[in-house]
Design a protein around this motif. Sequence first.
Motif, PDB file in Angstrom:
ATOM      1  N   SER A   6       0.866  -1.170   0.000  1.00 20.16           N
ATOM      2  CA  SER A   6       0.000   0.000   0.000  1.00 20.16           C
ATOM      3  C   SER A   6       0.903   1.220   0.000  1.00 20.16           C
ATOM      4  CB  SER A   6      -0.889   0.007   1.241  1.00 20.16           C
ATOM      5  OG  SER A   6      -1.687  -1.151   1.288  1.00 20.16           O
ATOM      6  N   HIS A   7       0.574   2.209  -0.812  1.00 18.75           N
ATOM      7  CA  HIS A   7       1.442   3.371  -0.962  1.00 18.75           C
ATOM      8  C   HIS A   7       0.631   4.563  -1.437  1.00 18.75           C
ATOM      9  CE1 HIS A   7       1.321   3.001  -5.378  1.00 18.75           C
ATOM     10  NE2 HIS A   7       1.236   1.701  -5.121  1.00 18.75           N
ATOM     11  N   PHE A   8       1.176   5.762  -1.196  1.00 19.20           N
ATOM     12  CA  PHE A   8       0.559   6.948  -1.786  1.00 19.20           C
ATOM     13  C   PHE A   8       0.667   6.807  -3.298  1.00 19.20           C
ATOM     14  CE2 PHE A   8       1.507  10.087   1.943  1.00 19.20           C
ATOM     15  CZ  PHE A   8       0.628   9.398   2.747  1.00 19.20           C
ATOM     16  N   ARG A  11      -7.644   3.742   6.253  1.00 19.43           N
ATOM     17  CA  ARG A  11      -7.576   2.492   5.485  1.00 19.43           C
ATOM     18  C   ARG A  11      -6.344   1.644   5.792  1.00 19.43           C
ATOM     19  NH1 ARG A  11      -8.076   3.404  -0.597  1.00 19.43           N
ATOM     20  NH2 ARG A  11      -7.647   1.190  -0.520  1.00 19.43           N
ATOM     21  N   ILE A  12      -5.232   2.287   6.169  1.00 16.76           N
ATOM     22  CA  ILE A  12      -3.986   1.546   6.337  1.00 16.76           C
ATOM     23  C   ILE A  12      -3.432   1.644   7.758  1.00 16.76           C
ATOM     24  CG2 ILE A  12      -1.602   1.268   5.518  1.00 16.76           C
ATOM     25  CD1 ILE A  12      -3.813   0.562   3.427  1.00 16.76           C
ATOM     26  N   TYR A  13      -3.148   2.851   8.217  1.00 21.08           N
ATOM     27  CA  TYR A  13      -2.440   3.023   9.481  1.00 21.08           C
ATOM     28  C   TYR A  13      -3.157   2.376  10.669  1.00 21.08           C
ATOM     29  CZ  TYR A  13       0.368   5.057  13.165  1.00 21.08           C
ATOM     30  OH  TYR A  13       1.179   5.213  14.259  1.00 21.08           O
ATOM     31  N   PRO A  64      -3.542   9.917   0.186  1.00 26.78           N
ATOM     32  CA  PRO A  64      -3.007  10.326   1.492  1.00 26.78           C
ATOM     33  C   PRO A  64      -4.085  10.674   2.513  1.00 26.78           C
ATOM     34  CG  PRO A  64      -1.751  11.357  -0.259  1.00 26.78           C
ATOM     35  CD  PRO A  64      -2.918  10.653  -0.916  1.00 26.78           C
ATOM     36  N   VAL A 108      -3.111   4.365  -2.319  1.00 29.40           N
ATOM     37  CA  VAL A 108      -4.078   4.856  -1.331  1.00 29.40           C
ATOM     38  C   VAL A 108      -3.912   6.374  -1.242  1.00 29.40           C
ATOM     39  CG1 VAL A 108      -4.802   4.792   1.084  1.00 29.40           C
ATOM     40  CG2 VAL A 108      -3.950   2.712  -0.021  1.00 29.40           C
ATOM     41  N   ASP A 110      -6.817   9.215   2.942  1.00 30.36           N
ATOM     42  CA  ASP A 110      -7.437   7.979   3.415  1.00 30.36           C
ATOM     43  C   ASP A 110      -6.460   7.063   4.148  1.00 30.36           C
ATOM     44  OD1 ASP A 110      -9.794   8.781   2.197  1.00 30.36           O
ATOM     45  OD2 ASP A 110      -9.290   7.772   0.305  1.00 30.36           O
ATOM     46  N   TRP A 111      -5.183   7.422   4.191  1.00 30.33           N
ATOM     47  CA  TRP A 111      -4.145   6.540   4.726  1.00 30.33           C
ATOM     48  C   TRP A 111      -4.420   6.101   6.165  1.00 30.33           C
ATOM     49  CZ3 TRP A 111      -0.496   3.845   2.386  1.00 30.33           C
ATOM     50  CH2 TRP A 111       0.477   3.250   3.166  1.00 30.33           C
ATOM     51  N   SER A 112      -4.715   7.042   7.018  1.00 31.73           N
ATOM     52  CA  SER A 112      -4.916   6.719   8.429  1.00 31.73           C
ATOM     53  C   SER A 112      -6.062   5.730   8.625  1.00 31.73           C
ATOM     54  CB  SER A 112      -5.168   7.988   9.238  1.00 31.73           C
ATOM     55  OG  SER A 112      -5.274   7.689  10.604  1.00 31.73           O
TER      56      SER A 112
END
Length: 76
Positions: free
Chosen positions: A7-9, A55-57, A49, A47, A51-53
Amino acid sequence: MPHVEISHFPAELAEPVRQRLEQDLVAAVTRAFEVRAGVVSIGLAPVDPDDWSERIYRPLITDRADGAALLRSPDY
């Protein structure tokens, strides 16, 4: 098996960069798991940025539902 999901920006990776990333990951995974290259799959998941927190973090890093430890934790 095994499958690696990155998963990455959003980023545009040039074809030589994509090929090198694939080669490096396949080499590391086949060495670690003692499997042949043909069984390794790799996914790239951009993903946003914003939505990162959500969906991922939180779900995959800080609040891992499966209880499994991360191999490496981020420093942010």
